[in-house]
Design an enzyme around this catalytic site. Structure first.
Site, short mmCIF file in Angstrom:
data_model
loop_
_atom_site.label_atom_id
_atom_site.label_comp_id
_atom_site.label_asym_id
_atom_site.label_seq_id
_atom_site.Cartn_x
_atom_site.Cartn_y
_atom_site.Cartn_z
N THR A 1 25.85 86.42 10.96
CA THR A 1 25.56 87.63 11.51
C THR A 1 26.89 88.53 11.81
O THR A 1 27.99 87.52 11.98
CB THR A 1 24.73 87.42 12.92
OG1 THR A 1 25.31 86.50 13.49
CG2 THR A 1 23.23 86.89 12.63
N LYS B 1 33.00 85.36 13.25
CA LYS B 1 34.36 84.93 14.01
C LYS B 1 33.99 84.89 15.45
O LYS B 1 34.69 84.24 16.14
CB LYS B 1 35.33 85.94 13.37
CG LYS B 1 35.66 85.90 12.07
CD LYS B 1 36.89 87.13 11.97
CE LYS B 1 37.22 87.16 10.53
NZ LYS B 1 36.21 87.84 9.82
N GLY C 1 35.50 99.19 -2.06
CA GLY C 1 34.55 98.10 -1.44
C GLY C 1 35.56 96.92 -0.52
O GLY C 1 35.07 95.90 -0.35
N GLU D 1 35.71 97.46 5.17
CA GLU D 1 34.36 97.34 5.76
C GLU D 1 33.85 99.01 6.25
O GLU D 1 34.92 99.93 6.33
CB GLU D 1 34.23 96.41 7.02
CG GLU D 1 34.66 94.94 6.32
CD GLU D 1 34.52 94.01 7.23
OE1 GLU D 1 33.90 94.34 8.48
OE2 GLU D 1 35.15 92.96 7.29
N ASP E 1 41.43 91.70 13.29
CA ASP E 1 40.99 90.82 12.35
C ASP E 1 42.17 89.61 12.12
O ASP E 1 41.73 88.59 12.02
CB ASP E 1 40.52 91.30 11.00
CG ASP E 1 39.69 90.39 10.28
OD1 ASP E 1 38.95 89.88 10.63
OD2 ASP E 1 40.45 90.29 9.11
N LYS F 1 42.03 85.53 13.15
CA LYS F 1 42.07 84.38 12.21
C LYS F 1 43.34 83.50 12.60
O LYS F 1 43.18 82.32 12.36
CB LYS F 1 42.33 85.15 10.71
CG LYS F 1 41.07 85.65 10.23
CD LYS F 1 41.37 86.41 9.00
CE LYS F 1 40.22 87.30 8.31
NZ LYS F 1 40.46 88.32 7.38
N1 HSE Z 1 37.90 92.76 6.40
C1 HSE Z 1 38.52 91.55 6.19
C2 HSE Z 1 39.68 92.01 5.24
C3 HSE Z 1 37.55 90.83 5.67
O1 HSE Z 1 39.83 93.14 4.91
O2 HSE Z 1 40.43 91.09 5.00
C4 HSE Z 1 36.81 90.17 6.90
O3 HSE Z 1 37.84 89.42 7.86
#
Ligand code: HSE
Length: 343
Positions: A97, A126, A207, A210, A221, A225
């Protein structure tokens, strides 16, 4: 051959769909090579779920199950994981999700319920891990279950597997990573003269980016990580507040072009370094020399480099940056739960 392992998928966005498609495509390999028979029992969405008692019925739609006649027959409005768990033999929850990194929901509730009910969990979400990684890991240990999240930590680029298994016993002195495909693509294009907006538009068209890339371009992001790698590989207990985060939205193209003209590269780097006894974690645009292990990691590629006391510098680059790569990371984690290890 083991008996079929029930699989429930929560979340039917791009990664969830790619996972179903991959399950179908790889079912023969899973059987012949790993002795694994995965049985997709249900696909849950926010307002209900598709469920089937027939073998391979859900997989056969290859991620294209909609609300048409076939979908309507399998659709149960209001079906939730909590309603489903007591009625099903435990197997593995695949959590996909889209979650909130402040509340962790809805994935956090899903993962807790599944572990309590005796299900292993693999997750690409995450949010639950940012909010309560330690609590979830403790719960999994207490129940003798696996919780795996390689798909949430740069997906097809093996970060945790290398850090936890391959570098076991080594002291990790620093970690540097290009952990986000969107920002690396944008910066690579900016080095060749594209404006930020133009490069972002291209990343969307291909693509890579996002629909809402805010967390990517503002560095969050990468920070998430990095946090998961720090806490899982180095045994730290960081929260997002401990990481200094700077994204790429304010970078002028001329800085990226100048880096290239000087034979260097401008990258968004997530970095954990040791100073004295303390570790410092940060995300920031950084100029890399040609000799840096991540110098040549361009476009939507990612990479991670660990400096260690006994194994030297270990670098991994590549890993597909798209829903299929993330789905493959989920499948890899399932295989490693059932067919390779028992942790
Ligand atoms: N949107 C992320 C990226 C992938 O561009 O690597 C999802 O963590």
């Amino acid at each position: 051959m083991r008996s079929p392992i029930p699989v429930v998928l929560a979340g039917y966005g791009s990664v969830g769909r790619a996972f179903v498609s991959l399950l179908c495509e790889k079912s023969e390999t899973l059987r012949s090579r790993y002795g694994l028979d995965l049985w997709l029992r249900a696909i849950l969405k926010s307002d209900g779920g598709f469920i089937s008692d027939s073998r391979n019925e859900l997989e056969s739609f290859r991620g294209r199950l909609g609300r048409g006649p076939a979908g309507a027959r399998l659709w149960r409005p209001g079906l939730t994981l909590k309603l489903l768990l007591p009625t099903a033999k435990p197997g593995v929850l695949v959590e996909c999700t889209s979650s909130d990194i402040r509340t962790g929901e809805p994935g956090l509730g899903h993962i807790r319920s599944a572990l309590k009910a005796g299900w292993h969990v693999v997750t690409a979400s995450k949010g639950p891990l940012v909010v309560d990684l330690n609590g979830l890991r403790q719960l999994a240990r207490k129940k003798h279950l696996s919780l795996k999240y390689g798909a949430a930590t740069a997906a097809a680029l093996p970060t945790l597997d290398v850090g936890v298994y391959s570098l076991a016993g080594a002291e990790i002195l620093s970690v540097e990573g290009i952990l986000n495909g969107t920002t690396n693509y944008i910066l690579t294009r900016m080095q060749h003269g594209a404006g930020y907006e133009e490069a972002l538009r291209e990343a969307r068209e291909k693509g890579i980016a996002e629909r809402n890339p805010t967390l990517d371009v503002e560095g969050w992001d990468t920070a998430v990580k990095l946090l998961l790698i720090a806490n899982s590989v180095l045994g730290l207990n960081l929260t997002l507040r401990d990481i200094q985060v700077e994204g790429i939205t304010r970078l002028p193209t001329r800085k990226a072009v100048a880096a290239r003209e000087e034979g260097k590269a401008l990258k968004l780097i997530g970095r954990i370094s040791k100073s004295g006894l303390r570790y410092k974690a940060e995300v920031a645009p950084s100029i890399l020399d040609r000799s840096h292990p991540l110098f040549g990691v361009d476009g939507a590629s990612k990479g991670i480099t660990f400096a260690t006391d006994t194994m030297g510098t270990v670098t991994v680059t590549g890993g597909k940056s798209d829903p299929r790569g993330a789905a493959a990371a989920l499948l890899k984690d399932i295989i490693n739960i059932f067919a390779v290890s028992s942790n």
